[in-house]
Design a protein around this motif. Structure first.
Motif, PDB file in Angstrom:
ATOM      1  N   GLY A  50       4.938 -16.496  25.677  1.00 22.40           N
ATOM      2  CA  GLY A  50       4.047 -16.631  25.335  1.00 22.40           C
ATOM      3  C   GLY A  50       3.592 -15.995  24.473  1.00 22.40           C
ATOM      4  O   GLY A  50       3.825 -15.245  24.817  1.00 22.40           O
ATOM      5  N   ASN A  51       2.405 -16.419  24.094  1.00 23.96           N
ATOM      6  CA  ASN A  51       1.659 -15.599  22.486  1.00 23.96           C
ATOM      7  C   ASN A  51       0.340 -15.183  23.437  1.00 23.96           C
ATOM      8  O   ASN A  51      -0.367 -15.506  23.960  1.00 23.96           O
ATOM      9  CB  ASN A  51       1.376 -16.481  21.426  1.00 23.96           C
ATOM     10  CG  ASN A  51       2.958 -16.882  21.038  1.00 23.96           C
ATOM     11  OD1 ASN A  51       4.012 -16.454  20.546  1.00 23.96           O
ATOM     12  ND2 ASN A  51       3.141 -18.116  20.875  1.00 23.96           N
ATOM     13  N   ALA A  52       0.347 -13.788  22.791  1.00 20.36           N
ATOM     14  CA  ALA A  52      -0.413 -13.557  23.297  1.00 20.36           C
ATOM     15  C   ALA A  52      -1.427 -12.421  21.639  1.00 20.36           C
ATOM     16  O   ALA A  52      -1.122 -11.731  20.523  1.00 20.36           O
ATOM     17  CB  ALA A  52      -0.992 -11.536  24.143  1.00 20.36           C
ATOM     18  N   ARG A  53      -3.091 -12.453  21.756  1.00 17.53           N
ATOM     19  CA  ARG A  53      -3.737 -11.884  20.578  1.00 17.53           C
ATOM     20  C   ARG A  53      -4.794 -10.410  21.306  1.00 17.53           C
ATOM     21  O   ARG A  53      -4.774 -11.670  21.982  1.00 17.53           O
ATOM     22  CB  ARG A  53      -4.317 -13.243  19.767  1.00 17.53           C
ATOM     23  CG  ARG A  53      -4.719 -12.479  18.202  1.00 17.53           C
ATOM     24  CD  ARG A  53      -5.097 -13.779  17.505  1.00 17.53           C
ATOM     25  NE  ARG A  53      -5.353 -13.258  15.966  1.00 17.53           N
ATOM     26  CZ  ARG A  53      -5.982 -13.425  15.799  1.00 17.53           C
ATOM     27  NH1 ARG A  53      -8.169 -13.447  16.451  1.00 17.53           N
ATOM     28  NH2 ARG A  53      -6.511 -12.225  13.962  1.00 17.53           N
ATOM     29  N   LEU A  54      -4.296  -9.317  21.109  1.00 13.90           N
ATOM     30  CA  LEU A  54      -4.526  -8.510  21.778  1.00 13.90           C
ATOM     31  C   LEU A  54      -5.477  -8.286  20.549  1.00 13.90           C
ATOM     32  O   LEU A  54      -5.235  -7.156  19.791  1.00 13.90           O
ATOM     33  CB  LEU A  54      -3.691  -7.888  21.846  1.00 13.90           C
ATOM     34  CG  LEU A  54      -2.664  -8.301  22.723  1.00 13.90           C
ATOM     35  CD1 LEU A  54      -1.709  -7.498  23.128  1.00 13.90           C
ATOM     36  CD2 LEU A  54      -3.469  -9.052  24.112  1.00 13.90           C
ATOM     37  N   PRO A  55      -7.265  -7.484  20.934  1.00 18.09           N
ATOM     38  CA  PRO A  55      -7.895  -6.486  19.817  1.00 18.09           C
ATOM     39  C   PRO A  55      -7.296  -5.534  20.441  1.00 18.09           C
ATOM     40  O   PRO A  55      -6.826  -4.830  21.420  1.00 18.09           O
ATOM     41  CB  PRO A  55      -9.050  -6.748  21.050  1.00 18.09           C
ATOM     42  CG  PRO A  55      -8.833  -7.744  22.112  1.00 18.09           C
ATOM     43  CD  PRO A  55      -7.665  -7.542  22.724  1.00 18.09           C
TER      44      PRO A  55
END
Length: 319
Positions: A50-55
Motif C-alpha cells: 500500500g501507499n501512505a502519505r504521512l505528515p
C-alpha cells in the motif's frame, strides 16, 4: 504511570502475536510496535502493499511511504489520558531505536501543528479503509477539544526500513484513541497480471505499443528469470498471429545508478528478449530490433519505489 508493552522486546521477526478477547475479530498488534497496556483494538487493516502519505513537518510537509501496510485503531483503558499514552509510545519507540523525525501537539484537529487537519487529512481516510465500527473510531480520533498529538518515526534494521505514524487523540470525557500506521518498506510484487496475445495485439493497434511488466530479470542483470516465460509465450503468439508485424523491443530502467550503466543494462535486457524470441520461439530476427532507453522515458516519478517499479519495464513498439 503504566508503560507501553516493550517495543524493543518485539523487534525480532517471528515474534508470537497475542490477540485480546475484547479486540475486533482478526486484529493483532504489529510485530514491531505493541499496544498501550490494557488497550483494545477497535479498527484494523492490513495490506501486502500500500501507499501512505504521512505528515512529516510544518507547512504541509509530507513523506510518501510504500510497502506492507498495517493500520490499527486502539481504545486506551479508562482513566488513561492522551499525554500519558503518547509519551509512553514516544519513549518506547525511541528506546527501540526508532528515529523520531517530527512530532507535534497537542494541537487543533482542523489546522494543527503542521498545518494539516488531523481528522480530515489523517484519520478519516484511514478509518474508511478499516474493519470495525467507523463511528466508534471517529469518536476516538476526532477530538473536538483539539487534544491531538502526532509523531512520525523510522527504524532501519537488517536492511529493512519501517515507518511509524502515530496519532493520539482524546475528546472530553471519552477514552483516549490511538491511530497507529506502520509501513514496512518493500517493492510491490510484479508479474501478477500477464498480458495475453490478444491484449498485446489490441494495444499495438490502438497505441502503437504495449507495456510488458511480466518480463523479469535477475538484479542488475540482463538474465531473464523463469517467471518471464508466460509473457514470452504470449509475445510469440501475437507475433506469429501477425506475420507482417515488426516491432522494437525497448528496455527501460529507473534512475538508480549511473546513466551510462543503465543505458547498457536496458539495451542488454532488450537484446535478451529479442534473443529469446528468435532462438526459443523461432521469430525471424528481421522482425525484431532491440533498443535500450535507460531512464529517458519514465511513466512515473522516480521519487518513490512504486514509481521506480513502474519505470522498470519492457515495451513492444510497432515499427
Amino acid at each position: 504511570m503504566r508503560k507501553l508493552v516493550c517495543v524493543a522486546a518485539m523487534l525480532s521477526l517471528g515474534v508470537t502475536q497475542v490477540t485480546f478477547s475484547a479486540d475486533l475479530a482478526g486484529a493483532k498488534d504489529h510485530p514491531l510496535v505493541s499496544r498501550f497496556r490494557g488497550a483494545d483494538a477497535v479498527g484494523y487493516g492490513q495490506a501486502d502493499f500500500g501507499n501512505a502519505r504521512l505528515p512529516s513537518g510544518a507547512n504541509g510537509k509530507h513523506t510518501d511511504a510504500a510497502g506492507r501496510l498495517t493500520d490499527i485503531v486502539y481504545r486506551a483503558p479508562p482513566g488513561k489520558r492522551a499525554a500519558e499514552v503518547f509519551e509512553n509510545y514516544r519513549q518506547a519507540l525511541a528506546g527501540a531505536g526508532f528515529a523520531i523525525s517530527w512530532q507535534c501537539g497537542p494541537g487543533t484537529r482542523d489546522d494543527g501543528c503542521g498545518g494539516f487537519r488531523f481528522a480530515g487529512d489523517l484519520a478519516d481516510p484511514v478509518i474508511a479503509t478499516l474493519k470495525g465500527d467507523s463511528s466508534e473510531m471517529i469518536k476516538l480520533l476526532d477530538a473536538t477539544n483539539n487534544n491531538v498529538s502526532y509523531l512520525i518515526a523510522t527504524l532501519v534494521k537488517n536492511g529493512q526500513t519501517s515507518t511509524v505514524a502515530l496519532m493520539v487523540s482524546q475528546d472530553d470525557e471519552r477514552p483516549t484513541g490511538v491511530l497507529l500506521r506502520v509501513i514496512d518498506a518493500a517493492p510491490m510484487a510484479q508479474g501478477q497480471v500477464t498480458v495475453d496475445a490478444a491484449a498485446m495485439a489490441k494495444g499495438l493497434a490502438a497505441e502503437g505499443k504495449i507495456t510488458l511488466y511480466g518480463l523479469h530479470f535477475a538484479t542488475d542483470s540482463a538474465t531473464l528469470t523463469p517467471d518471464s516465460k508466460q509473457t514470452l509465450d504470449e509475445m510469440a503468439k501475437a507475433l506469429k498471429a501477425a506475420p507482417a508485424l515488426k516491432v522494437y523491443i525497448v528496455g527501460h530502467t529507473d534512475n538508480t545508478g549511473a546513466l551510462a550503466h543503465n543505458e547498457k543494462l536496458s539495451q542488454d535486457r532488450a537484446a535478451a528478449v529479442v534473443k529469446a524470441l528468435t532462438t526459443t520461439y523461432g521469430i525471424a530476427a528481421n522482425r525484431l530490433a532491440a533498443k535500450g532507453l535507460a531512464s529517458y522515458s519514465p511513466v512515473a516519478a522516480n521519487t518513490s519505489e512504486p514509481g521506480k517499479a513502474k519505470n522498470r519495464r519492457v515495451e513492444m513498439v510497432a515499427q
